[in-house]
Write an enzyme that holds these catalytic residues in place. Structure first.
Site, PDB file in Angstrom:
ATOM      1  CE  LYS A   5     -32.150 -66.534   6.558  1.00  0.00           C
ATOM      2  NZ  LYS A   5     -31.263 -65.701   7.388  1.00  0.00           N
TER       3      LYS A   5
ATOM      4  NE  ARG B  22     -33.958 -62.852  17.438  1.00  0.00           N
ATOM      5  CZ  ARG B  22     -32.933 -62.034  17.264  1.00  0.00           C
ATOM      6  NH1 ARG B  22     -32.846 -60.917  17.976  1.00  0.00           N
ATOM      7  NH2 ARG B  22     -31.990 -62.303  16.382  1.00  0.00           N
TER       8      ARG B  22
END
Ligand code: BES
Ligand code: MN
Ligand code: ZN
Length: 499
Positions: A279, A353
């Site tokens: 990130k 996920r």
């Protein structure tokens, strides 16, 4: 600080302060009117001076009111009487707390029971939860934590005797919900070097200690995960020195009303650096909050145990850390999940996920009737719904309706988003069954579509809390959402309905 429910004789109570409402255009509430009569019109005579109109935000402290045994009366503007709702009610309480905090007050009576927000149950519950919310302070990591307030107790004056019973139930519920919210907030606000996956599992184990008769905890470590074939979950944890731990909290109440099992799964990324798909550094520290879903699950199990809800509940804290490094998983990898379905990794930052899909498959062994996962899953959900509304996805309309109903009751807002076929196509991969990133736009939906591939065996709902779980900035911190919503969902499942 303690709360009491009481039918007060307002003029005779010896407290530091009595708080009473005044409505728009100087209209006195019943309690203000009563105190006015006892003091031979003293309050009306002061109001005539024009220092308080009764608008929301108006306040006036009166000292040494004749014939009133308490030391102070705080008049609080509440606006128009028939326009009061939960949001305004909370604001009114915020105003009173801000004033009371600054004074040297040890005990208070709130005489608000004529304020109509549905009924006395909700009046009491919202009052207690608002007061608690406004008094919450983030714990400092330096052992200098001092109590925020010097208030010993607060009495909620209930004007009608036949309302006392419901008000006491509401207080009991509010205190259990506050305990759940505060526990979730405190856990989420911890720094990631303290709150790592092992720490999450130790908090789960504490619950089994504390609620011996109702809670059993099993912790699945990396070795067990590998045996179970949870390769997606394990891959996310591979790059980190802090190894993954999945905590399974099993709660069973004393007088269960049916044999249904309700399960919750919380995304527990104690830090999400993005991994190899790292990130940007701006605000990366806030990715310590990527475990807020797990903290919410931890909170609601506390509430269930505190109230001994007559239900069977399973709570999973999917603890993991997503880091880059020589052992980290890569973009391009293909992983075989516990379900046997394969996933091509296109971005290691879409890790939530992956951890969740194996947790959701693991849950199948308990044949749950309902599964709800809670996750700070996508930035796209924040783009779609902003910071005050969580995303709701479900494969079952009845379950979705139950969550929407609980959301309306608690004002903990959620909004339904679709799982249409058109979106499902976006996660097909040519080398595996699915890819972990959806093509094109609608990232919150394609992430939910990914999860839906692993939840076909039960009624399932997914809450994307990426926008609502914490507030950014210096005075920010965990919001404790959506704990109240889920507590209400469980209360409704228990048939405790007072609205
Ligand atoms: N934990 C983040 C989602 C997130 C981002 C929550 C910002 C709150 C604020 C999640 O793991 C993530 O990184 N998602 C990616 C998915 C993308 C790579 C498909 C995202 O939303 O950018
Ligand atoms: Mn991520
Ligand atoms: Zn994440």
């Amino acid at each position: 600080m303690n709360f009491f429910i009481k039918n007060c004789k307002l003029d005779k109570e010896k407290t530091d302060c009595i708080v009473v409402p005044v409505f728009d255009l100087c209209e006195l509430s019943h309690s203000a009117c009563y105190l006015d009569k006892c003091s031979n019109g003293y309050i009306t005579s002061l109001i005539k001076l024009g220092d308080i109109q009764g608008k929301i935000g108006d306040t006036l402290i009166l000292y040494k009111v004749p014939k009133i045994f308490s030391k102070r009366i705080l008049l609080v503007g509440c606006g128009k009487k028939d326009e009061i709702n939960k949001v305004r009610f909370k604001k009114i309480f915020k105003n009173t707390i801000n004033i009371l905090k600054k004074l040297s007050i040890k005990n208070i009576i709130y005489s608000f029971s004529e304020l109509n927000i549905n009924n006395i149950y909700w009046m009491t519950r919202v009052a207690v939860l608002s007061i608690k919310e406004f008094l919450y302070k983030v714990m400092k990591i330096n052992n200098t934590n001092v109590d925020n307030i010097n208030i010993d107790y607060i009495i909620l004056d209930i004007s009608k005797k036949h309302d006392l019973f419901i008000a006491k139930i509401a207080l009991k519920h509010a205190l259990a919900i506050d305990y759940a919210i505060t526990s979730a907030k405190n856990l989420s606000n911890l720094p990631p070097n303290i709150c790592n996956p092992l720490y999450l599992s130790s908090k789960a184990k504490e619950l089994a200690e504390k609620y011996k008769n109702n809670i059993v905890v099993e912790v699945i470590d990396i070795k067990k995960m590998k045996e179970l074939g949870m390769n997606a979950y394990v891959a996310v944890g591979d790059g980190a020195k802090n190894k993954p731990f999945m905590s399974v909290i099993k709660y069973s109440g004393n007088n269960i009303i049916n044999n249904k099992t309700i399960a919750f799964v919380g995304k527990g990324l104690t830090f999400d650096s993005g991994g190899i798909s790292i990130k940007p550094s701006f605000n990366m520290h806030e990715m310590k909050y990527d475990m807020c879903g797990a903290a919410a699950v931890y909170g609601i199990l506390i509430m269930a145990a505190e109230l001994n809800l007559p239900l069977k509940i399973i709570g999973i804290l999917s603890g993991c850390e997503n880091m880059p490094g020589g052992y980290a998983f890569r973009p391009g990898d293909v992983l075989t999940t516990m379900s046997g379905k394969t996933v091509e990794i296109l971005n290691t930052d879409a890790e939530g996920r992956l951890v969740l899909c194996d947790s959701l498959t693991y849950l199948e062994r308990f044949s749950p009737n309902v599964v709800i996962d809670i996750a700070t899953l996508t930035g796209a959900c924040v783009t779609a719904l902003g910071e005050s509304v969580s995303g709701l996805f479900s494969n079952n309309q009845e379950l979705a309706n139950q969550l929407l109903h609980a959301s309306e009751e608690t004002d903990d807002k959620i909004w339904s988003l679709p799982l249409f076929e058109e979106y499902q196509k976006k996660i097909i991969s040519n080398i595996a069954d699915f890819s972990n990133v959806g093509q094109g736009q609608a990232g919150a939906i394609t992430a939910a579509c990914f999860l839906s591939k692993f939840t076909e065996k039960y009624n399932w709902a997914h809450l994307d809390i990426a926008g609502t779980a914490w507030k950014s900035g210096k005075n920010g911190g965990s919001t404790g959402r959506p704990v109240e919503l889920l507590c209400q969902f469980l209360l409704n499942q228990s048939n405790y309905i007072y609205s």
